[in-house]
Design an enzyme around this catalytic site. Structure first.
Site, PDB file in Angstrom:
ATOM      1  N   LYS A  10      -4.055  -6.773  -2.176  1.00  0.00           N
ATOM      2  CA  LYS A  10      -3.195  -5.988  -3.067  1.00  0.00           C
ATOM      3  C   LYS A  10      -2.985  -6.696  -4.405  1.00  0.00           C
ATOM      4  O   LYS A  10      -3.300  -7.896  -4.541  1.00  0.00           O
ATOM      5  CB  LYS A  10      -1.852  -5.743  -2.360  1.00  0.00           C
ATOM      6  CG  LYS A  10      -1.995  -4.917  -1.076  1.00  0.00           C
ATOM      7  CD  LYS A  10      -0.635  -4.629  -0.456  1.00  0.00           C
ATOM      8  CE  LYS A  10      -0.789  -3.798   0.813  1.00  0.00           C
ATOM      9  NZ  LYS A  10       0.533  -3.331   1.326  1.00  0.00           N
ATOM     10  N   TYR A  50      -2.358   6.553   0.258  1.00  0.00           N
ATOM     11  CA  TYR A  50      -1.188   6.378   1.134  1.00  0.00           C
ATOM     12  C   TYR A  50      -0.526   7.717   1.475  1.00  0.00           C
ATOM     13  O   TYR A  50       0.684   7.749   1.764  1.00  0.00           O
ATOM     14  CB  TYR A  50      -0.171   5.456   0.466  1.00  0.00           C
ATOM     15  CG  TYR A  50      -0.468   3.973   0.625  1.00  0.00           C
ATOM     16  CD1 TYR A  50      -0.497   3.366   1.881  1.00  0.00           C
ATOM     17  CD2 TYR A  50      -0.686   3.153  -0.486  1.00  0.00           C
ATOM     18  CE1 TYR A  50      -0.726   2.006   2.033  1.00  0.00           C
ATOM     19  CE2 TYR A  50      -0.931   1.787  -0.343  1.00  0.00           C
ATOM     20  CZ  TYR A  50      -0.946   1.226   0.920  1.00  0.00           C
ATOM     21  OH  TYR A  50      -1.161  -0.119   1.075  1.00  0.00           O
ATOM     22  N   ASN A 113       3.025  -7.460   0.079  1.00  0.00           N
ATOM     23  CA  ASN A 113       2.662  -8.213   1.284  1.00  0.00           C
ATOM     24  C   ASN A 113       1.176  -8.573   1.333  1.00  0.00           C
ATOM     25  O   ASN A 113       0.588  -8.728   2.392  1.00  0.00           O
ATOM     26  CB  ASN A 113       3.121  -7.460   2.545  1.00  0.00           C
ATOM     27  CG  ASN A 113       2.477  -6.092   2.689  1.00  0.00           C
ATOM     28  OD1 ASN A 113       1.753  -5.655   1.814  1.00  0.00           O
ATOM     29  ND2 ASN A 113       2.736  -5.426   3.795  1.00  0.00           N
ATOM     30  N   HIS A 116      -3.628  -5.158   2.932  1.00  0.00           N
ATOM     31  CA  HIS A 116      -3.519  -3.949   3.744  1.00  0.00           C
ATOM     32  C   HIS A 116      -4.691  -3.946   4.706  1.00  0.00           C
ATOM     33  O   HIS A 116      -5.786  -4.384   4.346  1.00  0.00           O
ATOM     34  CB  HIS A 116      -3.581  -2.691   2.866  1.00  0.00           C
ATOM     35  CG  HIS A 116      -3.789  -1.439   3.673  1.00  0.00           C
ATOM     36  ND1 HIS A 116      -2.760  -0.773   4.279  1.00  0.00           N
ATOM     37  CD2 HIS A 116      -4.929  -0.784   4.036  1.00  0.00           C
ATOM     38  CE1 HIS A 116      -3.252   0.257   4.958  1.00  0.00           C
ATOM     39  NE2 HIS A 116      -4.572   0.267   4.824  1.00  0.00           N
ATOM     40  N   GLU A 127      -9.980   5.641   5.357  1.00  0.00           N
ATOM     41  CA  GLU A 127      -9.740   4.659   4.292  1.00  0.00           C
ATOM     42  C   GLU A 127     -11.049   4.094   3.735  1.00  0.00           C
ATOM     43  O   GLU A 127     -11.170   3.870   2.526  1.00  0.00           O
ATOM     44  CB  GLU A 127      -8.831   3.544   4.823  1.00  0.00           C
ATOM     45  CG  GLU A 127      -7.430   4.073   5.123  1.00  0.00           C
ATOM     46  CD  GLU A 127      -6.468   3.013   5.637  1.00  0.00           C
ATOM     47  OE1 GLU A 127      -6.873   1.851   5.843  1.00  0.00           O
ATOM     48  OE2 GLU A 127      -5.295   3.370   5.828  1.00  0.00           O
TER      49      GLU A 127
HETATM   50  P1  CMP Z   1       0.657  -1.460   4.255  1.00  0.00           P
HETATM   51  O1  CMP Z   1       0.113  -2.087   5.486  1.00  0.00           O
HETATM   52  O2  CMP Z   1      -0.248  -1.364   3.084  1.00  0.00           O
HETATM   53  O3  CMP Z   1       1.177   0.020   4.614  1.00  0.00           O
HETATM   54  C1  CMP Z   1       2.198   0.667   3.884  1.00  0.00           C
HETATM   55  C2  CMP Z   1       2.860  -0.242   2.898  1.00  0.00           C
HETATM   56  O4  CMP Z   1       4.120   0.187   2.437  1.00  0.00           O
HETATM   57  C3  CMP Z   1       3.140  -1.584   3.535  1.00  0.00           C
HETATM   58  O5  CMP Z   1       1.946  -2.276   3.788  1.00  0.00           O
HETATM   59  C4  CMP Z   1       4.070  -2.204   2.493  1.00  0.00           C
HETATM   60  O6  CMP Z   1       3.339  -2.723   1.380  1.00  0.00           O
HETATM   61  C5  CMP Z   1       4.830  -0.976   1.975  1.00  0.00           C
HETATM   62  N1  CMP Z   1       6.236  -0.917   2.423  1.00  0.00           N
HETATM   63  C6  CMP Z   1       7.293  -1.015   1.608  1.00  0.00           C
HETATM   64  N2  CMP Z   1       8.433  -0.898   2.283  1.00  0.00           N
HETATM   65  C7  CMP Z   1       8.102  -0.718   3.566  1.00  0.00           C
HETATM   66  C8  CMP Z   1       8.865  -0.532   4.763  1.00  0.00           C
HETATM   67  N3  CMP Z   1      10.200  -0.512   4.749  1.00  0.00           N
HETATM   68  N4  CMP Z   1       8.182  -0.387   5.917  1.00  0.00           N
HETATM   69  C9  CMP Z   1       6.824  -0.375   5.944  1.00  0.00           C
HETATM   70  N5  CMP Z   1       6.053  -0.547   4.830  1.00  0.00           N
HETATM   71  C10 CMP Z   1       6.694  -0.727   3.650  1.00  0.00           C
END
Ligand code: CMP
Length: 139
Positions: A10, A50, A113, A116, A127
């Site tokens: 990311k 998403y 984070n 992904h 995806e």
């Molecule tokens: P990802 O695995 O890319 O899938 C959805 C993304 O939403 C997640 O990682 C985070 O980057 C983002 N996100 C932000 N807030 C939340 C939350 N409360 N719970 C889950 N995903 C979140």
């Protein structure tokens, strides 16, 4: 079973200079990179990716973040690579991620984070197809 999954480094991971380290972790686990490129998504492209999260309260913020800078998108290939990649990433919330995982080591926020990874074969198919055509998948 050999399978494929989509991985994204990311914008926070790219900006903080951990692209190489993330790729090194995949390679050192015997995961093969079958496709890879850098992209800078528009917010509309991030919304399409998403779409499953469009009713979530964090959807606007997430898609703004994902379009805030370049990402690395990759197709990973290997035995049980969907689960293996998720193990290497650690839990979505870095505070719950196991020590030594990518998110435990580098994430700063539940949203920022670092990586992904697809969560199931059906999402992986969607995806991978979102970012790559057949000519871009090698080996
Ligand atoms: P990802 O695995 O890319 O899938 C959805 C993304 O939403 C997640 O990682 C985070 O980057 C983002 N996100 C932000 N807030 C939340 C939350 N409360 N719970 C889950 N995903 C979140």
């Amino acid at each position: 079973m050999t399978e494929r999954t989509l991985s994204i480094i990311k914008p926070d991971g790219v900006a903080r200079g951990v692209m190489g380290e993330v790729i090194r972790r995949f390679e050192s686990e015997g995961i093969r990179i079958a496709a890879m490129k850098m992209i800078h998504m528009t917010q509309a492209q991030a919304e399409g990716f998403y779409a499953v999260h469009k009713e979530r309260p964090f959807f606007g913020s997430l898609t703004e973040f994902m379009s805030s800078g370049p990402c690395v998108v990759m197709i990973l290939e290997g035995e049980n690579v969907i689960a293996k990649n998720r193990e290497l990433m650690g839990a979505t919330n870095f505070k719950e991620a196991a020590p030594g995982t990518i998110r435990a080591d580098f994430a700063t926020d539940i949203e920022k984070n670092v990586v992904h990874g697809s969560d199931a074969p059906e999402t992986a198919a969607f995806e991978m197809g979102y970012f790559f055509n057949n000519f871009e998948i090698v080996g």
